[in-house]
Every structure is written in C-alpha cells, then in structure tokens.
Design a protein around this motif. Structure first.
Motif, short mmCIF file in Angstrom:
data_model
loop_
_atom_site.label_atom_id
_atom_site.label_comp_id
_atom_site.label_asym_id
_atom_site.label_seq_id
_atom_site.Cartn_x
_atom_site.Cartn_y
_atom_site.Cartn_z
N THR A 8 3.20 -1.95 -2.75
CA THR A 8 2.36 -2.93 -2.06
C THR A 8 0.88 -2.70 -2.36
N LEU A 9 0.46 -1.44 -2.36
CA LEU A 9 -0.94 -1.12 -2.63
C LEU A 9 -1.29 -1.41 -4.10
N ILE A 10 -0.38 -1.08 -5.01
CA ILE A 10 -0.62 -1.30 -6.43
C ILE A 10 -0.77 -2.78 -6.75
N THR A 11 -0.01 -3.62 -6.07
CA THR A 11 0.01 -5.05 -6.41
C THR A 11 -0.84 -5.93 -5.51
N ARG A 12 -1.51 -5.36 -4.50
CA ARG A 12 -2.28 -6.21 -3.59
C ARG A 12 -3.50 -6.79 -4.31
N ASN A 13 -3.86 -8.00 -3.91
CA ASN A 13 -5.03 -8.71 -4.42
C ASN A 13 -4.95 -9.05 -5.91
N LEU A 14 -3.77 -8.88 -6.53
CA LEU A 14 -3.61 -9.30 -7.92
C LEU A 14 -3.35 -10.80 -7.97
N GLN A 15 -3.71 -11.41 -9.09
CA GLN A 15 -3.36 -12.82 -9.25
C GLN A 15 -1.91 -12.97 -9.66
N GLU A 16 -1.40 -11.98 -10.42
CA GLU A 16 -0.02 -12.07 -10.90
C GLU A 16 0.41 -10.70 -11.41
N TYR A 17 1.71 -10.45 -11.39
CA TYR A 17 2.23 -9.28 -12.07
C TYR A 17 3.61 -9.61 -12.64
N LEU A 18 3.94 -8.92 -13.74
CA LEU A 18 5.23 -9.09 -14.42
C LEU A 18 5.94 -7.75 -14.46
N GLY A 19 7.23 -7.75 -14.21
CA GLY A 19 8.00 -6.50 -14.26
C GLY A 19 8.04 -5.75 -12.95
N GLY A 20 7.98 -6.46 -11.85
CA GLY A 20 7.97 -5.81 -10.54
C GLY A 20 9.21 -4.99 -10.25
#
Length: 548
Positions: A8-20
């Motif tokens: 959750t901390l790693i991905t917060r406030n990102l516009q997008e991520y791939l490979g979750g």
C-alpha cells in the motif's frame, strides 16, 4: 509493516502500476528491489521532487532502491548532453539529487547510486543490445520512445536504441521493478514484451504523476517558463510563481495545486506535519491555516481562497524546501562544478566605439576606420535576443472573414491557455478557411496587441513566403505537437518577455534572419533550427523562403 502494508505504501499516490500481483508475491518472501533512472541532460527542476518523495515511501517500505544516472541515455536522446560534458553533468546530478534527498530527510546511505556507462559499455551488455536490435522493429522502438525521446521526422538511430537500453537496465541492475513518470509507460510495456525474448524475467512498473509546468504544459528543462530550477533564488521563485497560471476556482488545470498535492503535502507527511499555513498581513485578514490538502483544494474550488494567497503560500513552502539545497551549492567546489557542467553562454562582444569626428577624421579613409562594421554591429546585439520572442504551437479552431477587410481573416487559435486567442491575418488571398481549420501552426504570442480594422489581434501567425510573396504556407510543427508547446533555439534558451516593448524593435531585429533552409525547408534563425521538445519545425514546400 506486513507485506500488505508495504504494498500500500509503495503504490500510494501513483498514477498507475503494472505487475501488482508479482510485487505482492515477492513481498511475501522478501523486500522489493527497485530502480529509478534519470538522464543527465538539463538542470533538474522542482518536478524531480515528485520522484524523491515516492522514493522516500519505498525506502520506508523496506525497498532496496537504486538511482541510475543514465549518462549514455542523455547523449542518445538527440545529444541533449554533449559527449564532452557527460562526466561533469553526471557529477552535478549526483550532487543535486543527494542534496534534494537530504533536504527532505531521506537517509542517502540506504541508496545505491549507479552511473549507466559503468556497465552499459561492457561486452555482455553490448551483446544484449545487438540481440535486441535483431528482434525489435523500427516501429516498436519509435513507439516505445514516443513520449520520452525527442521526436523528429527522420529520427537518429540513437533515439531508437534508447528504449532498448532502458529495458536492459532492469536486468543489469538486478531489480524487481522500475519506477518512473507516466510518460515512461510505453518504454515500460516495451520492456515487458522484449526482455522475456532474451530469457530475462518481466519486471513490475510503477508510474508517478507528471508535475505540470507553470504555464500549464509539462514541466521541462528546455522550457524556462515552465519550471523552477532547484538553485533559483527566493526572489526568482516568487517571481515565477506570481506569473504561473492559476485561474480562480479552477482546480482541474492548476500547476500550483498540483505541486502542493504531489510534493509539498507528501513531504509534510514525511516530516509528521499536516498544517499548511499561508502568511497574510493582518489588514488582509491575517494568516490562514489548512489541515491537509483536501481543505486547500476545497477552499480554492469554492473561491474562498484567492489565487494570490495560494501562490504566496506555495512560494513560502517551496523556498523553505529549496533553501537547504541552495546552501549546499554555495560551496566553492559545487559552484565550480555547476559552471563547468552548464557553461554560461558567451558574452556579447563589447560595443564598438566610434571616434568623435574631427578635422583629422574627415577624410573617407579615416571615416572607414572609425565607423563600426556590420559585423561589429551584429556582435554588439544581444546574443540571445531571439529568446525574447514567445513562439508557441497553436491550433486553429475557427476562421471567419474579417467584417470590414476583404484581405483579412479572423481566427480563434488555441495556444495552450484557458481561452483561445483572436488573431487577424492577411491570408485570405492565399488559402481558404477550410484549408486553415484544425491546422497546427506557429504563433508569436507576445507582440503588442494591434487593432486591425476594428478587430483586436492578440498574436501573429508565422508563415513562410516566397520572394514574390505569391505563395504563403504555414510552418509545420513536429508530429504529436500540442497547443502551447514552446519553440526554442539551441544555445539561446532564455525567458521570453511577457510583452515586447515596441520601442526596442525586437521582432524587427530578429525577423530578417528567419528563413527556411534550402533543400529540406527547415525553419531557421541565423542557421539555428526552430525546435520544440518534440522535434524540428519546417515549411512544407518553400525552401530558402522568408518567415514572417
């Protein structure tokens, strides 16, 4: 933290991520390894804080973070960093990014710093590049770099190789994921497609939001009006933010609010702060306090917070953020490094002196010796006078006949501002309204508005014309151009005047040297190409023509 909290901390406030899913799987066994890279080209600006605050989140989540100084990439991207300056600019980037991280309290001893050329010239890496060259199509390479590498009609091979190297970096830096701006998405999906073809695993990819420029476009090192340098002094910061686009109540297209959201408030969170204070004199109601970004956002949206107050608060917050960096760069060593990595443009030659005429200087021979030559006059001119012109890409939205002039059109042109500009042009005998509508053109924005037969013209369309003035055609911006993209001249990237002073005759001085090149019709000023971040400007058929 448990794995879910880390994710959750790693991905917060990102516009997008791939490979979750793969990230979550690895987190069940160990901490993630991530890299963020930056090509060492122009001076880093405040937009870099977006990545720095996200790297702080990753470190807090236990990630092993590598920062790559991509020196070879800087050269491959249309030679944005000259080969002889690569080493110096890499040192500058390392110094400034360490200063940025220190200023927001990120312990740099937990980071790994790598210079790209330290492994990208090895035999194994080079062989992998050749393997990729044998399997990647020109179409895929060009598409992958479309948002990152400078786009021109006839691209250099270096720009096509750029995405291949960035994909291979994931393997050679031994990471689980790569982090970058959302403008990197096509390179990220390119890596996911091609690395498995070499027998390497597919990595996850994290994409940050892009910080908008002060004028409303992307913040860019090559556009001085769009950015604030990390070493700008406090007065310069205040001046630039005062001119930034910030329409009252507009929360959808507001670079000031965006900066608060993605930089200032995340940094406040790192420092366990939540109260944002805007300093105001008592006669204007005194200081205002806000708890969290949403309170600022809502107050501005409801027009309870004035743009001038928002800019003032953002200016104070930004200057507080930049002050530790300025202090670090006051050292003699870093001042020297800055000047060597980014040498200032050569000074104009001193003004030629004309001797006072007397009886001894009255002969033609004496007059010839004391009168300044044409070359001396040119050298005396401001070497960067062309940078005073505010030339941008525009899109013609509407065209109508002038109500009181048979030779004039009245156009509505989108130049990347909140409202289109009205432009009066003498193009009626050269092209039809249908030929003009929807075209991307070049517009000079900062001439003094002129009333032409009762209609005020707020800009000038730039066109190429032959010597007889019987053929006139638009200058063609690069592919994928957008309204507001600024034109610059390499070596003369100054800040345009808000409004040209007619008495100084800047346009009249510069215009005679605006030509199209013989052969390929590229637009030039004194032999220097008209450029935007996306490529070169040219006419369609007129070579050796005047531009006016």
């Amino acid at each position: 933290m448990n794995p879910d909290e880390k994710f959750t901390l790693i991905t917060r406030n990102l516009q997008e991520y791939l490979g979750g899913d793969e990230m979550k799987k690895i987190l069940q066994e160990r901490d993630l390894k991530v890299y963020w890279g930056t090509a060492t080209t122009g001076k880093p600006h405040i937009g870099y804080f977006v990545a720095m605050t996200k790297l702080a989140d990753m470190l807090q989540a236990g990630c092993h973070v590598t920062i790559l100084f991509a020196d070879l990439h800087a050269y491959l991207d249309n030679m944005k960093a000259p080969w002889e300056l690569l080493r110096l600019r890499t040192k500058y980037y390392e110094a400034v990014i360490k200063a940025m991280l220190t200023s927001i309290g990120v312990p740099i001893e937990k980071l790994r710093f790598v210079i790209g050329s330290s492994y990208q010239l090895s035999e194994k890496y080079t062989l992998d590049v050749y393997k990729m060259l044998a399997m990647v199509t020109e179409h895929d390479a060009k598409k992958a770099g479309a948002e990152v590498v400078k786009q021109v009609e006839s691209p250099f091979m270096s720009g096509l190789v750029y995405p291949l190297l960035q994909a291979l970096d994931e393997e050679y830096l031994d990471v689980d994921m790569q982090f970058g701006g959302v403008d990197q998405r096509k390179i990220f999906t390119f890596a996911e497609k091609y690395l498995p073809h070499l027998g390497y695993k597919k990595r996850a990819h994290l994409m940050n939001v892009m910080l908008g420029g002060l004028s409303g476009s992307k913040m860019s090192s090559s556009d001085p009006d769009s950015k604030i340098d990390l070493l700008d002094d406090s007065k310069t910061v205040r001046k630039k933010l005062a001119k930034a686009f910030c329409e009252e109540g507009n929360v959808d297209d507001n670079p000031i609010l965006s900066f608060l959201k993605v930089v200032i408030f995340p940094i406040m969170s790192l420092q366990n702060q939540s109260t944002f204070v805007i300093q105001r004199a008592e006669k204007f109601g005194g200081n205002i306090q806000f708890e969290g970004f949403e309170s600022v956002f809502n107050a501005f949206k409801d027009k309870k917070l004035h743009p001038a107050d928002l800019k003032s608060g953002a200016t104070d917050a930004l200057n507080a953020l930049l002050e530790p960096i300025r202090k670090i760069f006051e050292s003699e060593e870093l001042v020297k490094l800055t000047n060597e990595a980014y040498p200032p443009p050569p000074k104009a030659a001193p003004k030629a002196k004309v001797a006072k005429q007397d009886s001894a200087a009255s002969s033609p021979k004496a007059a010839k010796a004391t009168t300044p030559t044409a070359a001396a006059v040119v050298e005396d001119a401001d070497a960067s006078i062309v940078s005073k012109l505010d030339i941008v890409v525009g899109k013609i939205l509407e065209v109508s006949a002038h109500p009181d002039a048979d030779s004039l059109y009245v156009e509505k042109i989108d130049v990347g501002e909140a409202e289109p500009r009205t432009v009066v042009s003498g193009l009626r005998k050269y092209m039809t309204m249908e030929e003009m509508k929807g075209k991307h053109v070049l517009v000079l924005k900062n001439l003094k508005p002129a009333t032409m037969r009762g209609v005020k013209s707020m800009a000038m369309l730039l066109c190429a014309s032959n010597a007889e003035n019987t053929v006139v055609e638009f200058l063609i911006p690069p592919a994928n151009s957008a309204p507001g993209d600024r034109v610059f001249f390499k070596g003369h990237e100054g800040t345009p005047e808000p409004l040209l002073n007619p008495k100084k005759k800047v346009w009249e001085t510069v215009q005679p040297d605006f030509k199209t090149r013989e052969g390929d019709c590229v637009a030039l000023w004194k032999g220097i190409e008209f450029q935007t971040e996306k490529g070169i400007v040219k006419a369609s058929t007129l070579a050796g023509a005047s531009i006016r």
